[in-house]
Scaffold this motif. Sequence first.
Motif, PDB file in Angstrom:
ATOM      1  N   ASP A  47       0.883  -1.304  -0.110  1.00 16.73           N
ATOM      2  CA  ASP A  47       0.184  -0.085  -0.107  1.00 16.73           C
ATOM      3  C   ASP A  47       0.927   1.334  -0.042  1.00 16.73           C
ATOM      4  N   ALA A  48       0.603   2.386  -0.733  1.00 18.70           N
ATOM      5  CA  ALA A  48       1.281   3.490  -0.785  1.00 18.70           C
ATOM      6  C   ALA A  48       0.588   4.345   0.262  1.00 18.70           C
ATOM      7  N   PRO A  49       1.424   5.057   1.021  1.00 20.95           N
ATOM      8  CA  PRO A  49       0.763   6.075   2.218  1.00 20.95           C
ATOM      9  C   PRO A  49       0.041   7.122   1.687  1.00 20.95           C
ATOM     10  N   ASP A  50      -0.064   7.483   0.481  1.00 21.20           N
ATOM     11  CA  ASP A  50      -1.103   8.207  -0.078  1.00 21.20           C
ATOM     12  C   ASP A  50      -2.262   7.835  -0.975  1.00 21.20           C
ATOM     13  N   GLY A  51      -2.283   6.513  -0.766  1.00 23.07           N
ATOM     14  CA  GLY A  51      -3.332   5.627  -1.435  1.00 23.07           C
ATOM     15  C   GLY A  51      -2.776   5.234  -2.861  1.00 23.07           C
ATOM     16  N   GLY A  52      -3.375   4.089  -3.174  1.00 19.06           N
ATOM     17  CA  GLY A  52      -2.814   3.355  -4.270  1.00 19.06           C
ATOM     18  C   GLY A  52      -1.759   2.419  -3.925  1.00 19.06           C
ATOM     19  N   TYR A  53      -1.158   1.989  -4.913  1.00 18.65           N
ATOM     20  CA  TYR A  53       0.064   0.676  -4.465  1.00 18.65           C
ATOM     21  C   TYR A  53       1.419   1.142  -5.149  1.00 18.65           C
ATOM     22  N   ARG A  54       2.513   0.693  -4.287  1.00 21.30           N
ATOM     23  CA  ARG A  54       3.765   0.799  -4.946  1.00 21.30           C
ATOM     24  C   ARG A  54       4.353  -0.872  -5.076  1.00 21.30           C
ATOM     25  N   VAL A  55       5.258  -0.865  -5.860  1.00 23.28           N
ATOM     26  CA  VAL A  55       5.876  -2.363  -5.897  1.00 23.28           C
ATOM     27  C   VAL A  55       7.324  -2.061  -5.504  1.00 23.28           C
ATOM     28  N   ARG A  56       7.859  -2.910  -4.643  1.00 21.04           N
ATOM     29  CA  ARG A  56       9.149  -2.878  -4.035  1.00 21.04           C
ATOM     30  C   ARG A  56       9.816  -3.968  -4.728  1.00 21.04           C
ATOM     31  N   MET A  57      11.100  -3.656  -5.060  1.00 21.94           N
ATOM     32  CA  MET A  57      11.919  -4.802  -5.718  1.00 21.94           C
ATOM     33  C   MET A  57      12.931  -5.172  -4.606  1.00 21.94           C
ATOM     34  N   LEU A  58      13.168  -6.479  -4.250  1.00 18.98           N
ATOM     35  CA  LEU A  58      13.995  -6.736  -3.202  1.00 18.98           C
ATOM     36  C   LEU A  58      14.889  -7.916  -4.007  1.00 18.98           C
ATOM     37  N   SER A  60       8.860   1.652  -6.235  1.00 21.19           N
ATOM     38  CA  SER A  60       8.099   2.315  -7.709  1.00 21.19           C
ATOM     39  C   SER A  60       7.459   3.511  -7.394  1.00 21.19           C
ATOM     40  N   VAL A  61       7.029   4.084  -8.278  1.00 15.58           N
ATOM     41  CA  VAL A  61       5.976   5.427  -8.321  1.00 15.58           C
ATOM     42  C   VAL A  61       4.765   4.670  -7.792  1.00 15.58           C
ATOM     43  N   THR A  62       3.840   5.549  -7.469  1.00 18.55           N
ATOM     44  CA  THR A  62       2.386   5.001  -6.897  1.00 18.55           C
ATOM     45  C   THR A  62       1.564   4.538  -8.150  1.00 18.55           C
ATOM     46  N   PHE A  63       1.096   3.608  -7.918  1.00 18.57           N
ATOM     47  CA  PHE A  63      -0.103   3.216  -9.094  1.00 18.57           C
ATOM     48  C   PHE A  63      -1.579   3.211  -8.530  1.00 18.57           C
ATOM     49  N   PRO A  64      -2.347   3.588  -9.305  1.00 17.15           N
ATOM     50  CA  PRO A  64      -3.870   3.630  -8.934  1.00 17.15           C
ATOM     51  C   PRO A  64      -4.336   2.262  -8.400  1.00 17.15           C
ATOM     52  N   THR A  65      -4.047   1.256  -9.229  1.00 17.27           N
ATOM     53  CA  THR A  65      -4.630   0.224  -8.862  1.00 17.27           C
ATOM     54  C   THR A  65      -3.716  -1.076  -8.726  1.00 17.27           C
ATOM     55  N   LYS A  66      -4.146  -2.233  -8.286  1.00 15.22           N
ATOM     56  CA  LYS A  66      -3.267  -3.437  -8.309  1.00 15.22           C
ATOM     57  C   LYS A  66      -2.883  -3.955  -9.746  1.00 15.22           C
ATOM     58  N   ARG A  67      -3.922  -3.753 -10.589  1.00 12.05           N
ATOM     59  CA  ARG A  67      -3.756  -4.091 -12.053  1.00 12.05           C
ATOM     60  C   ARG A  67      -2.522  -3.141 -12.607  1.00 12.05           C
ATOM     61  N   ALA A  68      -2.602  -2.033 -12.142  1.00  7.86           N
ATOM     62  CA  ALA A  68      -1.537  -0.956 -12.931  1.00  7.86           C
ATOM     63  C   ALA A  68      -0.327  -1.388 -12.245  1.00  7.86           C
ATOM     64  N   ALA A  69      -0.352  -1.785 -11.115  1.00 12.83           N
ATOM     65  CA  ALA A  69       1.294  -2.006 -10.362  1.00 12.83           C
ATOM     66  C   ALA A  69       1.746  -3.386 -11.115  1.00 12.83           C
ATOM     67  N   VAL A  70       0.768  -4.153 -11.171  1.00 14.01           N
ATOM     68  CA  VAL A  70       1.254  -5.605 -11.912  1.00 14.01           C
ATOM     69  C   VAL A  70       1.749  -5.296 -13.313  1.00 14.01           C
ATOM     70  N   ALA A  71       1.160  -4.481 -13.916  1.00 13.74           N
ATOM     71  CA  ALA A  71       1.514  -3.763 -15.269  1.00 13.74           C
ATOM     72  C   ALA A  71       2.991  -3.117 -15.190  1.00 13.74           C
ATOM     73  N   GLY A  72       3.213  -2.472 -13.981  1.00 15.81           N
ATOM     74  CA  GLY A  72       4.510  -1.741 -13.993  1.00 15.81           C
ATOM     75  C   GLY A  72       5.562  -2.769 -13.734  1.00 15.81           C
ATOM     76  N   VAL A  73       5.267  -3.680 -12.926  1.00 17.91           N
ATOM     77  CA  VAL A  73       6.217  -4.969 -12.781  1.00 17.91           C
ATOM     78  C   VAL A  73       6.651  -5.568 -14.243  1.00 17.91           C
ATOM     79  N   ALA A  74       5.947  -5.537 -15.175  1.00 14.82           N
ATOM     80  CA  ALA A  74       5.730  -6.391 -16.376  1.00 14.82           C
ATOM     81  C   ALA A  74       6.816  -5.299 -17.081  1.00 14.82           C
ATOM     82  N   MET A  75       6.581  -4.028 -17.145  1.00 15.32           N
ATOM     83  CA  MET A  75       7.497  -3.226 -17.650  1.00 15.32           C
ATOM     84  C   MET A  75       8.976  -3.275 -16.936  1.00 15.32           C
ATOM     85  N   ALA A  76       8.974  -3.229 -15.705  1.00 15.23           N
ATOM     86  CA  ALA A  76      10.080  -3.034 -15.220  1.00 15.23           C
ATOM     87  C   ALA A  76      10.961  -4.418 -15.631  1.00 15.23           C
TER      88      ALA A  76
END
Length: 96
Positions: A9-20, A30-46
């Motif tokens: 969860d992002a502190p300001d709402g939405g979601y973030r992705v952490r890479m470990l 990551s930046v803040t994504f508005p939805t889980k689906r957008a966050a998963v798409a961000g992982v695919a792009m990364a």
Amino acid sequence: MAGYFELVDAPDGGYRVRMLDGAGSLMAISVTFPTKRAAVAGVAMAREIAGTGLIRDKSHGGAGTVLRERVRPVSTAKEDAARQKKAPAAKRAAVS
């Protein structure tokens, strides 16, 4: 040394992705994504960028040059010890 992604969860709402990394140390967030689906798409792009993207040196004195050398991940002491155990004795002697 495979790492993983965490959806948090992002502190300001939405979601973030952490890479470990494989040891669980934070490598990027990551930046803040508005939805889980957008966050998963961000992982695919990364993953796509990490596999094919250039490294541009924007550090002081780097002048935006592209680094083309192959860079291997830094190994941990544990990985180095395991690698030493696997090496034949003759090869270890030649290296030492």
